[in-house]
Design an enzyme around this catalytic site. Structure first.
Site, PDB file in Angstrom:
ATOM      1  N   ASP A 115      13.805 -35.074  48.302  1.00 57.48           N
ATOM      2  CA  ASP A 115      13.773 -33.802  47.598  1.00 57.48           C
ATOM      3  C   ASP A 115      14.325 -33.809  46.015  1.00 57.48           C
ATOM      4  OD1 ASP A 115      16.453 -34.091  47.969  1.00 57.48           O
ATOM      5  OD2 ASP A 115      16.488 -31.984  49.005  1.00 57.48           O
ATOM      6  N   HIS A 168      17.187 -35.279  45.147  1.00 56.45           N
ATOM      7  CA  HIS A 168      18.561 -35.371  44.732  1.00 56.45           C
ATOM      8  C   HIS A 168      19.301 -36.679  44.439  1.00 56.45           C
ATOM      9  CE1 HIS A 168      19.188 -36.290  49.296  1.00 56.45           C
ATOM     10  NE2 HIS A 168      19.832 -36.856  48.783  1.00 56.45           N
ATOM     11  N   GLU A 177      22.656 -31.733  45.794  1.00 56.02           N
ATOM     12  CA  GLU A 177      21.355 -31.207  46.595  1.00 56.02           C
ATOM     13  C   GLU A 177      20.807 -30.258  45.466  1.00 56.02           C
ATOM     14  OE1 GLU A 177      20.226 -32.373  48.933  1.00 56.02           O
ATOM     15  OE2 GLU A 177      21.609 -32.544  50.721  1.00 56.02           O
TER      16      GLU A 177
HETATM   17  C1  GLP Z   1      21.498 -40.192  50.639  1.00 55.54           C
HETATM   18  C2  GLP Z   1      22.493 -40.769  49.605  1.00 55.54           C
HETATM   19  C3  GLP Z   1      21.579 -40.949  48.305  1.00 55.54           C
HETATM   20  C4  GLP Z   1      20.279 -42.011  48.464  1.00 55.54           C
HETATM   21  C5  GLP Z   1      19.563 -41.121  49.355  1.00 55.54           C
HETATM   22  C6  GLP Z   1      18.417 -41.781  49.753  1.00 55.54           C
HETATM   23  O1  GLP Z   1      21.287 -38.954  50.401  1.00 55.54           O
HETATM   24  N1  GLP Z   1      23.616 -39.936  49.372  1.00 55.54           N
HETATM   25  O2  GLP Z   1      22.560 -41.633  47.416  1.00 55.54           O
HETATM   26  O3  GLP Z   1      19.674 -42.006  47.227  1.00 55.54           O
HETATM   27  O4  GLP Z   1      20.284 -40.952  50.546  1.00 55.54           O
HETATM   28  O5  GLP Z   1      18.346 -42.781  50.591  1.00 55.54           O
HETATM   29  P1  GLP Z   1      17.380 -43.998  50.852  1.00 55.54           P
HETATM   30  O6  GLP Z   1      17.335 -44.984  49.967  1.00 55.54           O
HETATM   31  O7  GLP Z   1      17.751 -44.262  52.377  1.00 55.54           O
HETATM   32  O8  GLP Z   1      16.260 -43.254  51.137  1.00 55.54           O
END
Ligand code: GLP
Length: 279
Positions: A144, A146, A151
Site C-alpha cells: 500500500d 508504506h 502506514e
Molecule cells: C514490512 C516492513 C517494511 C517492508 C515491507 C515489505 O511492512 N516493515 O520495511 O518494506 O514489509 O516487505 P517485503 O519486502 O517482504 O514485501
C-alpha cells in the site's frame, strides 16, 4: 528521483548490493575511495534478503569489512522479544549480522518489548542523532506504499514512534506467522521525518504486487495516503525495481534513457574531471 529498472529481482539485488557498498565507501569504487565510519539504515522483509546476500558474498570474498559500520533498523514489532524468531531482531541476525564482522554493539533496532514504548522511541531517535545521523538508508515498500511501518496517513514529518498496523500490512506479513491472529497489531518504527533525514536513500522493490505502490510513489502526488511518495521531496533517492514492479509506470522509457545518459556522463566526467560519482 533516480529510477533504475532491472531485468529481474536477482539482477536488482546484485546491482543494489554492489552500488550500496560503493556509495557507503565500503567497497572501493572506480575512484578507489573508502570513507571512515558509516551509519546505515536497514530494512527487513523479503525484498532486502538478496541485497544482504550480496553484502555477505563481498564480505566472504575479503573485499569489505563492516567494522566501521553502525546500523539502525527501521522498525520492530511491539510485543516480540529479540529472541523471538519472528522478530526483526532475529531476521537481522539470520540474514546479515551472523555472517559479517559487524560489532553487535554497533547494531540497533527499536525495542518492541520496552516497558515504556514512547520513551524507547524517543531514545532511538536520540541514538541515531548521537551516531551522527543516517548516511545511507535502505528501504523496501509495502503493497500500500508504506515505508518502515509508516502506514497510510502517517505524518510526513513523524519521528520514531508506535504505529498501529493496517489489516493489509498484517495480512501481507502473516506468512511469517502461523496465523493472522499471531501477527502483532502494533510496531515501533522510525518516522517518515527520520527516514527523510538520511543523507541518501535506496528503495528496492520487485514483483507485480508492488507495481501499484511503485507507480503511486514515483508518479502520483505526494500524500500521506502513499507514505513512500514523500521520497519525491528528498534530494538523493534511488529507486531500483524489477520489470514486474515497473509495469504500471507511465514513463519507463524516460527512466531508462536518463539512466543510460547518467552512465554516459559518468564515464565522460571520470575521464575529464575525476568528479564526484554521485552529484
Ligand atoms: C514490512 C516492513 C517494511 C517492508 C515491507 C515489505 O511492512 N516493515 O520495511 O518494506 O514489509 O516487505 P517485503 O519486502 O517482504 O514485501
Amino acid at each position: 528521483m533516480r529510477v533504475v529498472i532491472l531485468d529481474s529481482a536477482a539482477e536488482m539485488a546484485r546491482v543494489a548490493g554492489k552500488e550500496s557498498l560503493e556509495r557507503c565507501g565500503l567497497l572501493a569504487n572506480r575512484h578507489g575511495k573508502r570513507l571512515g565510519r558509516v551509519v546505515l539504515g536497514l530494512a527487513t522483509g523479503g525484498t532486502p534478503v538478496g541485497l544482504y546476500r550480496q553484502w555477505i558474498e563481498h564480505f566472504r570474498a575479503g573485499e569489505i569489512s563492516f567494522q566501521s559500520v553502525t546500523t539502525f533498523n527501521l522498525d520492530e514489532y511491539v510485543g516480540l522479544s529479540s529472541s523471538d524468531p519472528r522478530s526483526y531482531h532475529a531476521y537481522m541476525q539470520e540474514h546479515l549480522f551472523d555472517h559479517i564482522d559487524i560489532a553487535r554493539e554497533n547494531t540497533h533496532l527499536p525495542d518492541g518489548c520496552a516497558e515504556d514504548l514512547n520513551e524507547a522511541a524517543a531514545s532511538y531517535e536520540w541514538q541515531i542523532e548521537e551516531a551522527g545521523g543516517i548516511d545511507y538508508q535502505i528501504l523496501g515498500i509495502g503493497s500500500d506504499g508504506h515505508i518502515g511501518f509508516n502506514e497510510i496517513g502517517s505524518s510526513l514529518a513523524s519521528r520514531t514512534r508506535v504505529k498501529t498496523l493496517t489489516r493489509q500490512t498484517r495480512s501481507d506479513n502473516a506468512r511469517y506467522f502461523d496465523s493472522m491472529d499471531q501477527v502483532p497489531t502494533m510496531a515501533i518504527t522510525m518516522g517518515i521525518g527520520t527516514i527523510m533525514s538520511a543523507r541518501s536513500i535506496l528503495l528496492i522493490a520487485s514483483g507485480e504486487s508492488k507495481s501499484r505502490a511503485i507507480r503511486d510513489a514515483i508518479e502520483g502526488p505526494v500524500t500521506s495516503m502513499v507514505p513512500a511518495s514523500v521520497l519525491q521531496l528528498h534530494p538523493d533517492v534511488t529507486i531500483m525495481i524489477d520489470e514486474e514492479a515497473s509495469r504500471l509506470l507511465a514513463h519507463c522509457d524516460y527512466y531508462r534513457e536518463s539512466e543510460a545518459n547518467r552512465v554516459r556522463l559518468k564515464s565522460v566526467s571520470l575521464g575529464v574531471t575525476q568528479g564526484r560519482e554521485f552529484p
